[in-house]
Motif scaffolding. Structure first.
Motif, mmCIF file in Angstrom:
data_model
loop_
_atom_site.group_PDB
_atom_site.id
_atom_site.type_symbol
_atom_site.label_atom_id
_atom_site.label_comp_id
_atom_site.label_asym_id
_atom_site.label_seq_id
_atom_site.Cartn_x
_atom_site.Cartn_y
_atom_site.Cartn_z
ATOM 1 N N ASP A 63 0.809 -1.224 0.000
ATOM 2 C CA ASP A 63 0.000 0.000 0.000
ATOM 3 C C ASP A 63 0.842 1.274 0.000
ATOM 4 O O ASP A 63 0.595 2.195 0.774
ATOM 5 C CB ASP A 63 -0.974 0.004 1.180
ATOM 6 C CG ASP A 63 -1.958 -1.149 1.118
ATOM 7 O OD1 ASP A 63 -2.293 -1.593 0.003
ATOM 8 O OD2 ASP A 63 -2.386 -1.621 2.189
ATOM 9 N N ASN A 64 1.873 1.286 -0.831
ATOM 10 C CA ASN A 64 2.732 2.457 -0.998
ATOM 11 C C ASN A 64 3.511 2.818 0.275
ATOM 12 O O ASN A 64 3.839 3.982 0.519
ATOM 13 C CB ASN A 64 1.932 3.667 -1.508
ATOM 14 C CG ASN A 64 2.771 4.537 -2.414
ATOM 15 O OD1 ASN A 64 3.669 4.065 -3.105
ATOM 16 N ND2 ASN A 64 2.509 5.827 -2.403
ATOM 17 N N GLU A 65 3.779 1.796 1.081
ATOM 18 C CA GLU A 65 4.591 1.974 2.294
ATOM 19 C C GLU A 65 5.617 0.846 2.361
ATOM 20 O O GLU A 65 5.418 -0.234 1.815
ATOM 21 C CB GLU A 65 3.716 1.956 3.543
ATOM 22 C CG GLU A 65 2.766 3.141 3.628
ATOM 23 C CD GLU A 65 1.892 3.099 4.864
ATOM 24 O OE1 GLU A 65 1.822 4.120 5.561
ATOM 25 O OE2 GLU A 65 1.271 2.048 5.124
ATOM 26 N N CYS A 129 8.271 -1.258 11.665
ATOM 27 C CA CYS A 129 8.439 0.157 11.326
ATOM 28 C C CYS A 129 7.881 0.349 9.922
ATOM 29 O O CYS A 129 8.194 -0.422 9.017
ATOM 30 C CB CYS A 129 9.914 0.543 11.339
ATOM 31 S SG CYS A 129 10.774 0.142 12.858
ATOM 32 N N VAL A 130 7.054 1.371 9.765
ATOM 33 C CA VAL A 130 6.411 1.625 8.476
ATOM 34 C C VAL A 130 6.800 3.023 8.001
ATOM 35 O O VAL A 130 6.675 3.992 8.748
ATOM 36 C CB VAL A 130 4.874 1.526 8.601
ATOM 37 C CG1 VAL A 130 4.219 1.711 7.242
ATOM 38 C CG2 VAL A 130 4.462 0.206 9.235
ATOM 39 N N PHE A 131 7.291 3.096 6.756
ATOM 40 C CA PHE A 131 7.707 4.366 6.171
ATOM 41 C C PHE A 131 7.009 4.575 4.830
ATOM 42 O O PHE A 131 6.783 3.607 4.099
ATOM 43 C CB PHE A 131 9.224 4.375 5.904
ATOM 44 C CG PHE A 131 10.056 4.265 7.134
ATOM 45 C CD1 PHE A 131 10.363 5.389 7.880
ATOM 46 C CD2 PHE A 131 10.541 3.030 7.541
ATOM 47 C CE1 PHE A 131 11.151 5.284 9.026
ATOM 48 C CE2 PHE A 131 11.322 2.916 8.682
ATOM 49 C CZ PHE A 131 11.627 4.049 9.427
ATOM 50 N N PRO A 132 6.712 5.837 4.491
ATOM 51 C CA PRO A 132 6.144 6.093 3.161
ATOM 52 C C PRO A 132 7.196 5.859 2.080
ATOM 53 O O PRO A 132 8.366 6.162 2.258
ATOM 54 C CB PRO A 132 5.734 7.566 3.214
ATOM 55 C CG PRO A 132 6.437 8.157 4.385
ATOM 56 C CD PRO A 132 6.826 7.046 5.299
ATOM 57 N N ILE A 133 6.754 5.286 0.970
ATOM 58 C CA ILE A 133 7.642 5.052 -0.173
ATOM 59 C C ILE A 133 7.800 6.343 -0.959
ATOM 60 O O ILE A 133 6.877 7.137 -1.061
ATOM 61 C CB ILE A 133 7.069 3.958 -1.086
ATOM 62 C CG1 ILE A 133 7.211 2.609 -0.405
ATOM 63 C CG2 ILE A 133 7.747 3.949 -2.445
ATOM 64 C CD1 ILE A 133 6.675 1.456 -1.209
ATOM 65 N N VAL A 134 8.996 6.515 -1.502
ATOM 66 C CA VAL A 134 9.269 7.633 -2.402
ATOM 67 C C VAL A 134 9.617 7.017 -3.749
ATOM 68 O O VAL A 134 10.426 6.080 -3.826
ATOM 69 C CB VAL A 134 10.436 8.496 -1.875
ATOM 70 C CG1 VAL A 134 10.803 9.560 -2.882
ATOM 71 C CG2 VAL A 134 10.086 9.107 -0.540
ATOM 72 N N GLU A 135 9.039 7.535 -4.797
ATOM 73 C CA GLU A 135 9.359 7.062 -6.146
ATOM 74 C C GLU A 135 10.768 7.530 -6.515
ATOM 75 O O GLU A 135 11.137 8.661 -6.208
ATOM 76 C CB GLU A 135 8.346 7.606 -7.154
ATOM 77 C CG GLU A 135 6.942 7.069 -6.956
ATOM 78 C CD GLU A 135 6.864 5.561 -7.112
ATOM 79 O OE1 GLU A 135 7.579 5.003 -7.978
ATOM 80 O OE2 GLU A 135 6.091 4.938 -6.365
ATOM 81 N N PRO A 136 11.565 6.681 -7.164
ATOM 82 C CA PRO A 136 12.938 7.065 -7.530
ATOM 83 C C PRO A 136 13.000 8.381 -8.306
ATOM 84 O O PRO A 136 13.913 9.165 -8.118
ATOM 85 C CB PRO A 136 13.423 5.899 -8.389
ATOM 86 C CG PRO A 136 12.573 4.746 -7.997
ATOM 87 C CD PRO A 136 11.242 5.317 -7.577
ATOM 88 N N ARG A 137 12.013 8.638 -9.157
ATOM 89 C CA ARG A 137 12.028 9.876 -9.959
ATOM 90 C C ARG A 137 11.888 11.116 -9.084
ATOM 91 O O ARG A 137 12.248 12.210 -9.489
ATOM 92 C CB ARG A 137 10.932 9.839 -11.020
ATOM 93 C CG ARG A 137 9.536 9.880 -10.447
ATOM 94 C CD ARG A 137 8.462 9.842 -11.533
ATOM 95 N NE ARG A 137 7.152 9.809 -10.960
ATOM 96 C CZ ARG A 137 6.495 8.728 -10.603
ATOM 97 N NH1 ARG A 137 7.038 7.549 -10.774
ATOM 98 N NH2 ARG A 137 5.299 8.796 -10.062
#
Length: 151
Positions: A63-65, A129-137
């Motif tokens: 879920d984008n995390e 531990c849950v972190f928001p994902i960042v897109e490489p771009r």
């Protein structure tokens, strides 16, 4: 980080099992601070297992995390103490200061993350531990002016 701790684990009859995808997942973070968190959490797991055992480190995306899960087979944390874990100066160790997890939790929060803990006496503890994902771009844009790096 896990490789650094494996020697200490083996000396204590503990096996560290790693499960993560080789594909890169990016989070917006200060690399050294996140390393400090992971090292502290794994060291706590090692210290909780006086008779040996297993530690399972899982990293996965959902879920984008990004989820970083550390599960041990240690002594566990009493239910009445579980809510206090992470508070400054609270410790379940006889020689601890109660600052290690407090600092870890602050670092995780500073990075937009969350921490979840479950534990069962004589069976072990799981910290996620849950972190928001960042897109490489988006990494170059985030790095500019912040001093933080992506990993």
């Amino acid at each position: 980080m896990i490789t650094l701790l494996e020697t200490n684990a083996v000396l204590n009859n503990i096996q560290i099992h790693k499960n993560y995808n080789e594909q890169s997942i990016y989070i917006y973070c200060d690399e050294n601070q996140i390393k400090q968190v992971i090292i502290n959490l794994i060291k706590n797991s090692i210290e909780s297992m006086t008779d040996g055992g297993n530690i399972f480190v899982n990293i996965y995306e959902k879920d984008n995390e990004v989820y970083i899960s550390i599960l041990d087979e240690g002594e566990g944390i009493p239910e009445n103490s579980l809510q206090k874990v992470g508070e400054p100066f609270f410790t379940t160790k006889s020689t601890g200061t109660g600052l290690g997890l407090s600092v870890c939790f602050k670092i995780i929060e500073k990075h937009g993350g969350k921490v979840f803990i479950t534990s069962e006496l004589k069976k072990g503890t799981k910290i996620v531990c849950v972190f928001p994902i960042v897109e490489p771009r988006d990494m170059d844009v985030l790095k500019q002016g912040s001093g933080l790096a992506g990993n």
